[in-house]
Design a protein around this motif. Structure first.
Motif, PDB file in Angstrom:
ATOM      1  N   ARG A   1       1.578   7.774   0.932  1.00  0.00           N
ATOM      2  CA  ARG A   1       0.783   6.775   1.791  1.00  0.00           C
ATOM      3  C   ARG A   1       2.043   5.864   2.162  1.00  0.00           C
ATOM      4  O   ARG A   1       2.132   5.537   1.497  1.00  0.00           O
ATOM      5  N   ASN A   2       1.571   6.007   3.424  1.00  0.00           N
ATOM      6  CA  ASN A   2       2.893   4.660   3.700  1.00  0.00           C
ATOM      7  C   ASN A   2       2.049   4.379   5.356  1.00  0.00           C
ATOM      8  O   ASN A   2       1.007   4.525   5.131  1.00  0.00           O
ATOM      9  N   ASP A   3       2.773   3.740   5.937  1.00  0.00           N
ATOM     10  CA  ASP A   3       1.946   2.447   6.756  1.00  0.00           C
ATOM     11  C   ASP A   3       1.685   3.711   8.443  1.00  0.00           C
ATOM     12  O   ASP A   3       0.582   3.460   9.192  1.00  0.00           O
ATOM     13  N   ASP A   4       1.652   5.322   8.398  1.00  0.00           N
ATOM     14  CA  ASP A   4       1.377   6.333   9.079  1.00  0.00           C
ATOM     15  C   ASP A   4       0.175   6.620   9.032  1.00  0.00           C
ATOM     16  O   ASP A   4      -0.651   7.721   9.089  1.00  0.00           O
TER      17      ASP A   4
ATOM     18  N   GLN B   1      -7.005  10.250   7.961  1.00  0.00           N
ATOM     19  CA  GLN B   1      -7.003   8.906   7.709  1.00  0.00           C
ATOM     20  C   GLN B   1      -8.403   9.117   6.586  1.00  0.00           C
ATOM     21  O   GLN B   1      -9.001   9.675   5.718  1.00  0.00           O
TER      22      GLN B   1
ATOM     23  N   HIS C   1       0.742  -1.141   0.398  1.00  0.00           N
ATOM     24  CA  HIS C   1       0.118   0.022  -0.192  1.00  0.00           C
ATOM     25  C   HIS C   1       0.935   1.179  -0.241  1.00  0.00           C
ATOM     26  O   HIS C   1       0.290   2.392   0.406  1.00  0.00           O
ATOM     27  N   TYR C   2       2.216   1.152  -0.764  1.00  0.00           N
ATOM     28  CA  TYR C   2       2.807   2.347  -0.406  1.00  0.00           C
ATOM     29  C   TYR C   2       2.822   3.355  -1.993  1.00  0.00           C
ATOM     30  O   TYR C   2       2.934   2.601  -2.719  1.00  0.00           O
TER      31      TYR C   2
ATOM     32  N   ARG D   1      -2.011  15.280   7.856  1.00  0.00           N
ATOM     33  CA  ARG D   1      -1.916  13.359   7.304  1.00  0.00           C
ATOM     34  C   ARG D   1      -3.592  13.345   8.058  1.00  0.00           C
ATOM     35  O   ARG D   1      -3.840  14.160   8.464  1.00  0.00           O
TER      36      ARG D   1
ATOM     37  N   ASP E   1       8.884   7.284   3.442  1.00  0.00           N
ATOM     38  CA  ASP E   1       9.217   8.382   4.572  1.00  0.00           C
ATOM     39  C   ASP E   1       8.756   9.694   4.107  1.00  0.00           C
ATOM     40  O   ASP E   1       9.518  10.237   3.239  1.00  0.00           O
ATOM     41  N   THR E   2       7.814   9.759   4.966  1.00  0.00           N
ATOM     42  CA  THR E   2       7.230  11.257   5.315  1.00  0.00           C
ATOM     43  C   THR E   2       8.389  12.386   4.893  1.00  0.00           C
ATOM     44  O   THR E   2       8.386  13.590   4.170  1.00  0.00           O
TER      45      THR E   2
ATOM     46  N   ASP F   1      14.149   4.491   3.365  1.00  0.00           N
ATOM     47  CA  ASP F   1      13.560   5.192   3.576  1.00  0.00           C
ATOM     48  C   ASP F   1      12.050   5.976   1.794  1.00  0.00           C
ATOM     49  O   ASP F   1      11.998   7.398   2.172  1.00  0.00           O
TER      50      ASP F   1
END
Length: 342
Positions: free
Chosen positions: A89-92, A108, A70-71, A106, A203-204, A200
């Motif tokens: 879109r990342n894990d966070d 939901q 989902h990245y 950021r 990475d945000t 990374d």
């Protein structure tokens, strides 16, 4: 003579069979795309997207990075304004990043599943697979599908034509309105399947700091200025919903500088605020999604009984708040671009 005729028939049959082996039919391609959408591990694509929804065509350079499961990293560069924004879109979670302003939102979201885009390979594959009324044409080293366009933000877009190369990778997409006019064109110039990424890459902070040299120089020159002390050059939307009118306008002083507040009342009441952009890293525990406006990327959020659409354009932060559907809010937002300053 009879023997020669039989020989010719055999040669023609073999030639026809060989020609058929090189071209795939619609059923086989749909099956291949369905399988690929599930098995594809990663890809990088690059191309140019042109929007014909405004008075003048608007061009974006688009680069997409995808890594299973989902990245996503989508860099959209407004060619005319030379400004880059990133959908991440990342894990966070899901982010809208504006690196040159150090802005990060950021929220939901199930993006991009809920609102796929013309530059995403998964969206194009799913559009072809899901449309049972699809139309198909096989060309020389390419395949063309005509399928329904399902873009919730713009209901005027009804049809899309998708061209795939001989390896079933995207070449071009035209999105048309009900009158058959091309409103969005996406042309891919690069596509790489199964690349590897740095650890990374999604990475945000890395992406928030990813600025081209010329943008860094522009920001460095601007740092000496104090725009928060200057008045906000307010803009009035060119589109107001029927039965709604401006009730009042006022300017208040906030810790971050002046804020212009316009209140509209009527059948579809809303409030529009404008201020100087602030460096901000916001994390909001509410449902939302990125919205591609004509000139920039906005953030749409559900806040109880109200909806909020925020965007930054030409050195101003805009925020639209009201009980309006996202389609109506998008139309109001798009009507602020290139409007004369009051």
């Amino acid at each position: 003579m009879r023997r020669k005729a039989w020989v010719l028939l055999i040669i023609l049959a073999i030639a026809t069979n060989l020609a058929g082996c090189g071209a795939k039919g619609a059923k086989e391609i749909v099956s291949d795309l369905s399988k690929r959408s599930e098995e594809l591990e990663s890809y990088i694509s690059h191309g140019k997207m042109t929007l014909y929804t405004g008075e003048e065509p608007l061009e974006y350079e688009v680069e997409v990075w995808y890594k299973k499961p989902h990245y996503y990293r989508v860099a959209l560069k407004n060619v005319k304004k030379d400004i880059v924004q990133i959908l991440l879109r990342n894990d966070d979670g899901v982010y809208v990043l504006t690196p040159h302003l150090k802005k990060s939102f950021r929220f939901q979201s199930d993006w991009p599943e809920s609102s796929g885009q013309v530059y995403l390979y998964q969206t194009l594959m799913n559009s072809i697979v899901d449309d049972q009324k699809r139309q198909f044409q096989a060309g020389k080293k390419e395949y063309q599908f005509e399928v329904a366009a399902k873009y919730s933000i713009n209901q005027n877009l009804t049809t899309q034509r998708i061209w795939l190369d001989e390896n079933l990778y995207p070449k071009k997409v035209d999105v048309l309105n009900a009158d058959g006019e091309v409103m969005v064109k996406m042309e891919f110039d690069r596509f790489k399947a199964e690349p590897s990424f740095d650890k990374d890459a999604f990475d945000t902070q890395r992406n928030l700091n990813s600025l081209p040299d010329e943008s860094r120089q522009t920001i460095a020159k601007a740092k000496g200025k104090e725009p928060e002390k200057e008045p906000v050059q307010a803009i009035t939307p060119g589109y107001i919903p029927a039965g709604t009118q401006l009730l009042d306008e006022q300017t208040i002083q906030s810790p971050g500088g002046p804020v212009v507040i316009m209140r509209y009342k009527g059948k579809q009441s809303f409030t529009l605020t404008q201020r100087h952009p602030q460096e901000v890293e916001a994390s909001l525990p509410v449902f939302g999604k990125p919205v591609e406006l004509e000139q920039t990327i906005g953030v749409w959020l559900e806040l109880g009984d109200k909806n909020r659409l925020a965007w930054t354009y030409n050195g101003t932060d805009f925020e639209l708040l009201g009980d309006l559907p996202v389609e109506e809010m998008t139309q109001i937002a798009n009507s602020t671009f290139d409007q004369p300053i009051k």
